[in-house]
Design a protein around this motif. Structure first.
Motif, PDB file in Angstrom:
ATOM      1  N   VAL A  39       0.839  -1.200   0.000  1.00 51.77           N
ATOM      2  CA  VAL A  39       0.000   0.000   0.000  1.00 51.77           C
ATOM      3  C   VAL A  39       0.874   1.251   0.000  1.00 51.77           C
ATOM      4  N   ARG A  40       1.920   1.258   0.808  1.00 50.29           N
ATOM      5  CA  ARG A  40       2.829   2.416   0.860  1.00 50.29           C
ATOM      6  C   ARG A  40       3.536   2.634  -0.473  1.00 50.29           C
ATOM      7  N   ASN A  41       3.704   1.551  -1.259  1.00 53.00           N
ATOM      8  CA  ASN A  41       4.290   1.656  -2.598  1.00 53.00           C
ATOM      9  C   ASN A  41       3.228   1.974  -3.653  1.00 53.00           C
ATOM     10  N   ALA A  42       2.005   2.289  -3.222  1.00 52.54           N
ATOM     11  CA  ALA A  42       0.876   2.645  -4.095  1.00 52.54           C
ATOM     12  C   ALA A  42       0.541   1.535  -5.082  1.00 52.54           C
ATOM     13  N   ARG A  43       0.574   0.292  -4.623  1.00 48.99           N
ATOM     14  CA  ARG A  43       0.252  -0.851  -5.476  1.00 48.99           C
ATOM     15  C   ARG A  43      -1.168  -1.326  -5.143  1.00 48.99           C
ATOM     16  N   VAL A  44      -2.118  -0.408  -5.274  1.00 44.38           N
ATOM     17  CA  VAL A  44      -3.511  -0.647  -4.903  1.00 44.38           C
ATOM     18  C   VAL A  44      -4.416  -0.324  -6.083  1.00 44.38           C
ATOM     19  N   ASN A  45      -5.486  -1.116  -6.254  1.00 38.63           N
ATOM     20  CA  ASN A  45      -6.466  -0.850  -7.302  1.00 38.63           C
ATOM     21  C   ASN A  45      -7.864  -0.905  -6.691  1.00 38.63           C
ATOM     22  N   LEU A  46      -8.603   0.186  -6.786  1.00 42.29           N
ATOM     23  CA  LEU A  46      -9.953   0.280  -6.214  1.00 42.29           C
ATOM     24  C   LEU A  46     -11.053   0.120  -7.268  1.00 42.29           C
ATOM     25  N   LYS A  47     -10.673  -0.186  -8.492  1.00 46.60           N
ATOM     26  CA  LYS A  47     -11.593  -0.126  -9.628  1.00 46.60           C
ATOM     27  C   LYS A  47     -12.930  -0.851  -9.416  1.00 46.60           C
ATOM     28  N   ASP A  48     -12.915  -2.119  -9.071  1.00 46.84           N
ATOM     29  CA  ASP A  48     -14.161  -2.890  -8.937  1.00 46.84           C
ATOM     30  C   ASP A  48     -14.537  -3.139  -7.484  1.00 46.84           C
ATOM     31  N   ALA A  49     -13.945  -2.396  -6.569  1.00 40.86           N
ATOM     32  CA  ALA A  49     -14.164  -2.641  -5.143  1.00 40.86           C
ATOM     33  C   ALA A  49     -15.521  -2.103  -4.678  1.00 40.86           C
ATOM     34  N   TYR A  50     -16.047  -2.741  -3.651  1.00 38.49           N
ATOM     35  CA  TYR A  50     -17.292  -2.310  -3.019  1.00 38.49           C
ATOM     36  C   TYR A  50     -17.272  -2.759  -1.569  1.00 38.49           C
ATOM     37  N   ALA A  51     -18.093  -2.134  -0.737  1.00 40.05           N
ATOM     38  CA  ALA A  51     -18.159  -2.486   0.685  1.00 40.05           C
ATOM     39  C   ALA A  51     -19.524  -3.090   0.992  1.00 40.05           C
ATOM     40  N   ARG A  52     -19.520  -4.009   1.941  1.00 41.15           N
ATOM     41  CA  ARG A  52     -20.745  -4.676   2.364  1.00 41.15           C
ATOM     42  C   ARG A  52     -20.793  -4.731   3.884  1.00 41.15           C
ATOM     43  N   ILE A  53     -21.975  -4.586   4.430  1.00 41.45           N
ATOM     44  CA  ILE A  53     -22.142  -4.660   5.877  1.00 41.45           C
ATOM     45  C   ILE A  53     -22.605  -6.062   6.226  1.00 41.45           C
ATOM     46  N   ASP A  54     -21.869  -6.691   7.174  1.00 42.06           N
ATOM     47  CA  ASP A  54     -22.178  -8.058   7.582  1.00 42.06           C
ATOM     48  C   ASP A  54     -22.094  -8.153   9.103  1.00 42.06           C
ATOM     49  N   ARG A  55     -23.199  -8.458   9.739  1.00 40.60           N
ATOM     50  CA  ARG A  55     -23.283  -8.611  11.190  1.00 40.60           C
ATOM     51  C   ARG A  55     -22.711  -7.417  11.959  1.00 40.60           C
ATOM     52  N   GLY A  56     -23.087  -6.220  11.532  1.00 35.90           N
ATOM     53  CA  GLY A  56     -22.675  -5.014  12.235  1.00 35.90           C
ATOM     54  C   GLY A  56     -21.252  -4.562  11.945  1.00 35.90           C
ATOM     55  N   GLU A  57     -20.582  -5.225  11.018  1.00 37.32           N
ATOM     56  CA  GLU A  57     -19.231  -4.824  10.624  1.00 37.32           C
ATOM     57  C   GLU A  57     -19.228  -4.560   9.129  1.00 37.32           C
ATOM     58  N   PHE A  59     -17.114  -4.609   5.501  1.00 37.92           N
ATOM     59  CA  PHE A  59     -15.997  -5.267   4.838  1.00 37.92           C
ATOM     60  C   PHE A  59     -15.856  -4.752   3.411  1.00 37.92           C
ATOM     61  N   LEU A  60     -14.606  -4.629   2.974  1.00 42.25           N
ATOM     62  CA  LEU A  60     -14.288  -4.171   1.628  1.00 42.25           C
ATOM     63  C   LEU A  60     -13.960  -5.390   0.774  1.00 42.25           C
TER      64      LEU A  60
END
Length: 154
Positions: A39-57, A59-60
């Protein structure tokens, strides 16, 4: 420091095109050992990511963090599900907002703030095709006006 400021690592540019962002939240993210190095080397891709709520938490899902080159056997699964850290009130607000049809939670940016990896998530409603076209037209019209104003000043 306002929301979304810090050292920008990744940005989901397609999100603002495909969705109308209603509200944003800054969330911490739980990462494994070699993930933060990638992550610090900017090797991240958010293109198709989404978040979901499961049992009060919350998750990405589908966020790609490339394996760390020097990580050998300690490397992580690039597409694993990662937990987001939010206050309970924020999560309950998100639950209420996403119960409505057509709303989803998507990551907009990932950045480092005060030494911690943060994700800016947004409550978004999907745009229809005609909405996207309308946005492009208004963007183009605004650009034309600015161009004409610039030429007039010369």
């Amino acid at each position: 420091m306002p929301k979304g400021e810090g050292r920008l690592l990744a940005q989901n540019k397609k999100a603002r095109h495909d969705y109308a962002i209603e509200e944003t939240f800054e969330a911490g993210i739980v990462l494994q050992g070699t993930e933060i190095k990638s992550v610090r080397n900017a090797r991240v891709n958010l293109k198709d990511a989404y978040a979901r709520i499961d049992r009060g938490e919350i998750f990405l899902h589908n966020m790609h963090i490339s394996p760390y080159e020097q990580g050998n056997r300690y490397n992580h699964d690039p597409l694993r599900t990662r937990k987001l850290l939010l206050h309970k009130k924020q999560i309950s607000k998100l639950i209420g907002e996403t119960k409505e049809a057509g709303y989803s939670i998507i990551p907009l940016k990932m950045y480092i703030k005060d030494g911690y990896a943060k994700v800016l998530i947004g409550v978004a409603k999907g745009k229809k095709k005609y909405d996207k076209r309308q946005d492009l037209k208004s963007k183009e019209a605004k650009r034309d006006v600015e161009r004409a104003f610039k030429e007039r000043q010369r």
